[in-house]
Design a protein around this motif. Sequence first.
Motif, PDB file in Angstrom:
ATOM      1  N   THR A  44       0.825  -1.204   0.000  1.00 25.78           N
ATOM      2  CA  THR A  44       0.000   0.000   0.000  1.00 25.78           C
ATOM      3  C   THR A  44       0.860   1.255   0.000  1.00 25.78           C
ATOM      4  N   VAL A  45       1.898   1.255   0.808  1.00 30.93           N
ATOM      5  CA  VAL A  45       2.817   2.400   0.849  1.00 30.93           C
ATOM      6  C   VAL A  45       3.489   2.596  -0.501  1.00 30.93           C
ATOM      7  N   VAL A  46       3.918   1.491  -1.110  1.00 29.82           N
ATOM      8  CA  VAL A  46       4.541   1.574  -2.433  1.00 29.82           C
ATOM      9  C   VAL A  46       3.557   2.154  -3.443  1.00 29.82           C
ATOM     10  N   GLY A  47       2.297   1.717  -3.390  1.00 28.91           N
ATOM     11  CA  GLY A  47       1.289   2.231  -4.312  1.00 28.91           C
ATOM     12  C   GLY A  47       1.076   3.728  -4.168  1.00 28.91           C
ATOM     13  N   VAL A  48       1.054   4.218  -2.940  1.00 29.99           N
ATOM     14  CA  VAL A  48       0.908   5.657  -2.710  1.00 29.99           C
ATOM     15  C   VAL A  48       2.123   6.409  -3.245  1.00 29.99           C
ATOM     16  N   LEU A  50       4.070   5.516  -5.658  1.00 28.39           N
ATOM     17  CA  LEU A  50       4.004   5.515  -7.119  1.00 28.39           C
ATOM     18  C   LEU A  50       3.023   6.575  -7.619  1.00 28.39           C
ATOM     19  N   MET A  51       1.915   6.764  -6.901  1.00 32.82           N
ATOM     20  CA  MET A  51       0.970   7.817  -7.272  1.00 32.82           C
ATOM     21  C   MET A  51       1.632   9.187  -7.161  1.00 32.82           C
ATOM     22  N   GLY A  54       3.582  10.025  -9.989  1.00 32.37           N
ATOM     23  CA  GLY A  54       2.842  10.241 -11.226  1.00 32.37           C
ATOM     24  C   GLY A  54       2.461   8.994 -11.987  1.00 32.37           C
ATOM     25  N   TYR A  55       2.541   7.834 -11.355  1.00 36.19           N
ATOM     26  CA  TYR A  55       2.211   6.580 -12.038  1.00 36.19           C
ATOM     27  C   TYR A  55       0.805   6.129 -11.670  1.00 36.19           C
ATOM     28  N   ASN A  56      -0.077   6.081 -12.667  1.00 32.53           N
ATOM     29  CA  ASN A  56      -1.418   5.545 -12.486  1.00 32.53           C
ATOM     30  C   ASN A  56      -1.399   4.090 -12.946  1.00 32.53           C
ATOM     31  N   LEU A  57      -1.329   3.173 -11.981  1.00 33.91           N
ATOM     32  CA  LEU A  57      -1.113   1.767 -12.314  1.00 33.91           C
ATOM     33  C   LEU A  57      -2.269   1.161 -13.079  1.00 33.91           C
ATOM     34  N   LEU A  58      -3.493   1.566 -12.778  1.00 35.57           N
ATOM     35  CA  LEU A  58      -4.633   0.999 -13.502  1.00 35.57           C
ATOM     36  C   LEU A  58      -4.562   1.357 -14.981  1.00 35.57           C
ATOM     37  N   GLU A  59      -4.193   2.592 -15.277  1.00 33.16           N
ATOM     38  CA  GLU A  59      -4.072   2.987 -16.680  1.00 33.16           C
ATOM     39  C   GLU A  59      -2.931   2.247 -17.362  1.00 33.16           C
ATOM     40  N   ILE A  60      -1.812   2.086 -16.648  1.00 31.68           N
ATOM     41  CA  ILE A  60      -0.665   1.394 -17.227  1.00 31.68           C
ATOM     42  C   ILE A  60      -0.996  -0.064 -17.517  1.00 31.68           C
ATOM     43  N   ILE A 115      -0.315  -2.709  -3.454  1.00 29.97           N
ATOM     44  CA  ILE A 115       0.135  -1.660  -4.363  1.00 29.97           C
ATOM     45  C   ILE A 115      -1.042  -1.059  -5.122  1.00 29.97           C
ATOM     46  N   ILE A 116      -1.910  -1.927  -5.652  1.00 25.85           N
ATOM     47  CA  ILE A 116      -3.066  -1.437  -6.416  1.00 25.85           C
ATOM     48  C   ILE A 116      -4.007  -0.632  -5.527  1.00 25.85           C
ATOM     49  N   ILE A 117      -4.315  -1.157  -4.333  1.00 25.84           N
ATOM     50  CA  ILE A 117      -5.214  -0.437  -3.425  1.00 25.84           C
ATOM     51  C   ILE A 117      -4.613   0.907  -3.027  1.00 25.84           C
ATOM     52  N   GLY A 118      -3.318   0.915  -2.714  1.00 25.25           N
ATOM     53  CA  GLY A 118      -2.672   2.164  -2.329  1.00 25.25           C
ATOM     54  C   GLY A 118      -2.657   3.167  -3.457  1.00 25.25           C
ATOM     55  N   ASN A 119      -2.366   2.714  -4.676  1.00 17.88           N
ATOM     56  CA  ASN A 119      -2.293   3.615  -5.826  1.00 17.88           C
ATOM     57  C   ASN A 119      -3.657   4.170  -6.190  1.00 17.88           C
TER      58      ASN A 119
END
Length: 223
Positions: A44-48, A50-51, A54-60, A115-119
């Motif tokens: 979760t921390v990693v996902g935040v 990454l946000m 500037g990385y939107n993982l769902l779009e990527i 990661i996904i939930i955090g992002n």
Amino acid sequence: MESGSQRDGTRPTGGYPPGEALADAWNEHRRYVGFAAGLFAVGTVVGVLLMLAGYNLLEIIQELVGEPLFPDVDGGGVDLARFLLVNNSRAFLLSIVGALSLGLLTAWAMLFNGIIIGNVGAYVTRDVGLDYILVGLLPHGIFELPALFIAAGIGFRLLYRIGQRVRGTRDAIFPKPYLYRTGLLVLAGWLLLVVAALVEAFVTPTLLETLFAERLEGMAATV
């Protein structure tokens, strides 16, 4: 000797009350469940982070796979609940059988979901508000996340038992009392997924529409 393992060869399952067996299963697995939750928290921390970078993982991910990650489900709440339960059950099963990959799949499932939930949560919090993401996640998340942590904990514990057998410090990996109590824990975890799917399909949308209708309409008008 570890709690739970005391039961492996001391009594037949017929004299093992379900409540006592489930309590033993929890005592045996709780450290591993906690480890799984810790991996999810790290993700979760990693996902935040990454946000924030500037990385939107769902779009990527959607660009990579070439199709929507969350397809529209026709038929209302029942079909949505079924869709959610099937998908979450796959993740639940993967977290258990991931023990056969030396725990790598299980660990990756926890990290990736975190990661996904955090992002996604960070982006929604930025765009809509923290209260929106809390209402959107907490009602079903309080059931879904513990279920997935339990599944991962079972997978990690299974890996440990296999290691004990390989080292010769355990006589059997799957004695009947272990299968019985762990089966009850698996059932309890999966029933949490059932509740989570029903809440996410029927309760969460109603809460979001009731509490945030004006905010969402305002955002739609500005797009």
